[in-house]
Design a protein around this motif. Structure first.
Motif, short mmCIF file in Angstrom:
data_model
loop_
_atom_site.label_atom_id
_atom_site.label_comp_id
_atom_site.label_asym_id
_atom_site.label_seq_id
_atom_site.Cartn_x
_atom_site.Cartn_y
_atom_site.Cartn_z
N SER A 85 -2.73 1.49 -9.36
CA SER A 85 -1.85 1.21 -8.21
C SER A 85 -0.48 0.69 -8.62
CB SER A 85 -2.51 0.19 -7.27
OG SER A 85 -3.65 0.72 -6.65
N TYR A 111 2.64 2.90 -7.87
CA TYR A 111 2.97 2.90 -6.43
C TYR A 111 3.78 1.66 -6.08
CZ TYR A 111 2.28 2.05 -1.43
OH TYR A 111 2.49 1.77 -0.11
N ARG A 130 7.62 1.11 -4.80
CA ARG A 130 7.84 0.46 -3.49
C ARG A 130 8.81 -0.72 -3.64
NH1 ARG A 130 5.20 0.58 1.47
NH2 ARG A 130 5.07 -1.39 2.62
N GLU A 149 -6.31 -2.69 7.05
CA GLU A 149 -5.99 -1.28 7.30
C GLU A 149 -4.74 -1.11 8.14
OE1 GLU A 149 -9.38 0.66 8.90
OE2 GLU A 149 -10.56 0.50 7.04
N ASP A 180 0.14 1.83 1.59
CA ASP A 180 -0.86 2.89 1.50
C ASP A 180 -2.22 2.25 1.27
OD1 ASP A 180 -2.57 4.92 0.68
OD2 ASP A 180 -1.05 5.96 -0.49
N GLU A 231 -4.82 3.22 -0.05
CA GLU A 231 -5.38 3.51 -1.37
C GLU A 231 -4.90 2.52 -2.42
OE1 GLU A 231 -5.53 7.23 -4.57
OE2 GLU A 231 -4.62 7.49 -2.58
N HIS A 232 -3.75 1.90 -2.17
CA HIS A 232 -3.15 0.99 -3.15
C HIS A 232 -2.90 -0.40 -2.59
CE1 HIS A 232 -2.58 4.44 -5.74
NE2 HIS A 232 -1.90 5.06 -4.80
#
Length: 307
Positions: A89, A92, A96, A138, A143, A145-146
């Motif tokens: 991660s 990412y 960001r 959530e 993201d 996933e990360h």
């Protein structure tokens, strides 16, 4: 007696609440689970961030003290805070952060990869890739996933480490590694279970202020276990506060031998005690004993601007 499962929360000092929310909620994707005041100084905000419910082990909290001098990093302080992200991660997050013009560097420690950067007010932060099972919020901006799953751990800067190491052992932390001046202790396999101690005898004493960590809180499953810990700590010659009602948990405070302010906080009752899960953090919440002063408190608190 039950051992400590790990860190409950970490509390730092920031300048403005708006800038803080923009960074930790909007950029890092944590949920603002409680917007309240410092119960001991209700003219300032106390902001809590975490997972969907603000579970222990996921929480970062901030006292907003505008116009307060910056702290000075040194011994007797938390040097950095690490947050946990899933494996693979860091790229990412590097992208960001770069999109917000925040410099970050990848480092390795104990065969782990971390991304090191500064938050607002120059607070030292890290993202650590970890296999520890945690579920990020959530509804956050990152993201899934990360996304950040919670705390990974903290690093203490101390003049000497032996007496602190003895206390950590009594609390249930296991010594698992040594790397240069860094000693690693692990409490469990839950979020917030890592505690690193750096032995830095040549560093001057730290000073609390904006951009520094105020205290580290550790987990007690319930008030009975917390009271047992209070008796144990007093028996070790430490000065410990009475049990204090923080509405969302109960707390005791003491300084560990190296000077860092520690807290032991109960896991409950949690942040849904005065707000529904669907609207956590949306309104200013006050404890019952401050509600009669709500008009005065709201008048004195600064407006929050962050978008």
């Amino acid at each position: 007696m039950a051992t400590i499962a790990g860190i409950h929360h970490v509390t730092a000092v920031c300048d403005t609440a708006g800038q803080n929310i923009a960074f930790y909620a909007d950029l890092l994707g944590l949920r603002l689970v409680k917007r309240t005041v410092n119960f001991d100084a209700p003219d300032s905000y106390h902001l809590y961030y975490g997972d969907e419910l603000g579970r222990p082990g996921t929480l970062m909290t901030f006292f907003a003290w505008p116009d307060t001098p910056h702290g000075r990093l040194g011994t007797g302080q938390v040097e950095s805070i690490a947050l946990g992200v899933p494996p693979d991660s860091l790229e990412y997050w590097a992208d960001r952060l770069a999109n917000r013009k925040i410099d970050a560097e990848t480092v390795e420690r104990f065969d782990e990869r971390l991304l090191r950067f500064h938050g607002p007010d120059a607070l030292r932060l890290e993202l650590a890739e970890t296999e520890i099972d945690a579920e990020p919020w959530e509804g956050g901006s990152a993201d899934p996933e990360h996304a950040i799953g919670g705390l990974y751990g903290v690093t203490l800067a101390l003049e000497g480490y032996e007496r602190t190491a003895d206390l950590l052992g009594a609390m249930g932390y296991d010594a698992v590694g040594e790397e240069d001046d860094r000693f690693r202790y692990v409490a469990s396999d839950e979020p917030g279970s890592i505690l690193d101690v750096r032995c830095r005898p040549g560093l001057r004493r730290g000073r609390i202020g904006v951009g520094s960590v105020h205290h580290v809180a550790f987990r007690a499953a319930d008030s009975a276990i917390q009271r047992e810990w209070r008796e144990t700590l007093v028996g070790r010659g430490l000065d410990v506060t009475p049990v204090l009602d923080r509405t969302y948990f109960e707390s005791i405070y003491f300084r560990e031998p190296g000077g860092v302010l520690f807290e032991i906080a109960t896991d409950g009752p949690g942040f849904t005690i005065d707000e529904p899960e669907t609207s956590l953090g949306e309104e200013l919440r006050l404890p019952d004993w401050l509600e009669p002063r709500r008009a005065e408190i709201e008048r004195d608190l600064p407006m929050i601007f962050y978008r």
